[in-house]
Design an enzyme around this catalytic site. Structure first.
Site, PDB file in Angstrom:
ATOM      1  N   SER A 154       0.392  -1.421   0.070  1.00 48.12           N
ATOM      2  CA  SER A 154      -0.218  -0.012   0.119  1.00 48.12           C
ATOM      3  C   SER A 154       1.047   1.552   0.165  1.00 48.12           C
ATOM      4  O   SER A 154       1.690   1.476  -0.775  1.00 48.12           O
ATOM      5  CB  SER A 154      -0.845   0.185   1.550  1.00 48.12           C
ATOM      6  OG  SER A 154      -1.923   1.122   1.038  1.00 48.12           O
ATOM      7  N   ASP A 276      -9.360  -5.943  -4.449  1.00 51.73           N
ATOM      8  CA  ASP A 276      -8.939  -4.292  -4.160  1.00 51.73           C
ATOM      9  C   ASP A 276      -9.589  -3.704  -4.256  1.00 51.73           C
ATOM     10  O   ASP A 276     -10.313  -3.108  -5.428  1.00 51.73           O
ATOM     11  CB  ASP A 276      -7.508  -4.493  -4.880  1.00 51.73           C
ATOM     12  CG  ASP A 276      -7.247  -3.180  -3.205  1.00 51.73           C
ATOM     13  OD1 ASP A 276      -8.453  -2.980  -2.584  1.00 51.73           O
ATOM     14  OD2 ASP A 276      -5.958  -2.648  -3.178  1.00 51.73           O
ATOM     15  N   HIS A 304      -7.259  -6.067  -0.628  1.00 55.16           N
ATOM     16  CA  HIS A 304      -6.427  -5.225  -1.206  1.00 55.16           C
ATOM     17  C   HIS A 304      -4.907  -5.157   0.172  1.00 55.16           C
ATOM     18  O   HIS A 304      -3.762  -4.664  -0.306  1.00 55.16           O
ATOM     19  CB  HIS A 304      -6.712  -3.574  -0.136  1.00 55.16           C
ATOM     20  CG  HIS A 304      -5.625  -2.926   0.186  1.00 55.16           C
ATOM     21  ND1 HIS A 304      -5.580  -2.288  -1.440  1.00 55.16           N
ATOM     22  CD2 HIS A 304      -4.418  -1.935   0.804  1.00 55.16           C
ATOM     23  CE1 HIS A 304      -4.076  -0.809  -1.172  1.00 55.16           C
ATOM     24  NE2 HIS A 304      -4.232  -0.909   0.242  1.00 55.16           N
TER      25      HIS A 304
END
Length: 339
Positions: A154, A276, A304
């Site tokens: 991320s 995601d 995610h």
């Protein structure tokens, strides 16, 4: 750029079982918030026992910052893997993937990005992007001391891009997982009065929002695990300097690496959950096209955070990526031949 096809995962269930069977010696470190006692996740508790603080000297602070990380049991002459967590998280985000990489014989570090995690920030050092970069570099220079494969999840992918652009000699390869790299910083947060910024940051800590964010991050949260997973993500927020560190980051603009993406020269593996719901997989294709020497692998039935939801698959992909170009030893090359 190539799209990697699915690889066999038949080998990984027994490997995961062996890795999870390992029991860490000792007790939980005393600097962890007492709320850790409410967490039931065995894998987390065992990995948390290995968190330690190492001294890292940066220019803006007189004394070294005692910086939290999970160190490998032993270091080798092979390239090391450095795991970077996402926004407002900690090294415990890697609780399922770290043991698998270590079981495979990879020298693995899980590092808390300055301002998050469990470092001692009593001196309230700046936690803006440039200081986070300097802190990571000085930790690398003092303790790792060789080129690394940076694995960023991320926002950790933005941290990795920012670091590799400044210190290309410190990086051998890059791995991005659900990369948050196209956001242009924290936007209007930079213009907010401090008291409003603090109020906004405090919202990040409240349980209902954390529960919602945790549920959103998964394709399917394992039954009965939502509250426990949420407590893991919230744990570092109980440290007394968390608010100041996060406000400093948010009001100083955050990460904006959009103009650095096409400058990435390192070989890059991009891993993305097909389901995601936080960052659309269209950005995965865009990122693969923007980075010249890159490969993309979509993980089916995954949200995610594939390194939490599908750790066996992520480990498999990383090991296969490491096995090329002599990044890892012949022993690990034989180990990964089952793929």
């Amino acid at each position: 750029m190539p799209l990697l096809t699915s690889l066999s995962t038949s080998y990984w269930p027994p490997l995961l079982a062996r890795a999870r069977a390992r029991v860490s010696a000792g007790e939980l470190p005393p600097f962890l918030p007492k709320e850790v006692e409410r967490i039931k996740d065995r894998e987390l508790i065992e990995l948390a026992k290995r968190i330690e603080r190492v001294p890292v000297k940066i220019d803006s602070v007189k004394s070294p910052i005692m910086s939290s990380c999970i160190k490998p049991v032993c270091q080798s002459s092979n390239a090391a893997v450095v795991l970077l967590h996402g926004f407002d998280s900690s090294c415990l985000e890697w609780r399922y993937t770290y043991p698998l990489l270590e079981e495979a014989g990879v020298e693995t570090w899980a590092i808390d990005i300055l301002g998050w995690g469990f470092s001692n920030l009593e001196t309230l050092p700046p936690c803006d992007v440039s200081t986070k970069r300097e802190h990571l570099y000085q930790l690398w220079k003092s303790h790792i001391k060789k080129p690394v494969v940076l694995v960023g999840a991320s926002l950790g992918a933005a941290v990795a891009i920012d670091f590799a652009a400044k210190y290309p000699e410190a990086v051998s390869k890059l791995v991005f997982i659900g990369a948050c790299v196209y956001a242009k910083g924290t936007g209007n947060m930079t213009k907010l009065p401090k008291f409003i910024a603090y109020a906004g940051v405090n919202v990040l800590k409240i349980l209902p929002l954390r529960l919602y964010a945790t549920k959103l991050a998964f394709n399917k949260v394992p039954k009965g695990s939502l509250l426990d997973f949420t407590r893991v993500g919230q744990l570092h927020c109980h440290l007394p300097w968390w608010e100041d560190a996060t406000v400093c980051f948010m009001t100083n603009g955050g990460y904006n690496v959009v103009n650095l993406i096409k400058q990435v020269k390192h070989k890059t593996l991009i891993i993305w959950g097909e389901d995601d719901r936080i960052i659309n997989k269209e950005f995965a294709t865009k990122l693969c096209n923007d980075i010249q020497d890159s490969e993309l692998c979509l993980v089916p039935n995954c949200g995610h955070i594939p390194h939490v939801e599908k750790p066996e698959k992520v480990t498999e992909l990383i090991l296969s990526f490491l096995a090329r170009d002599n990044v890892i030893s012949e022993q690990l090359r034989r180990f990964s031949v089952v793929f």
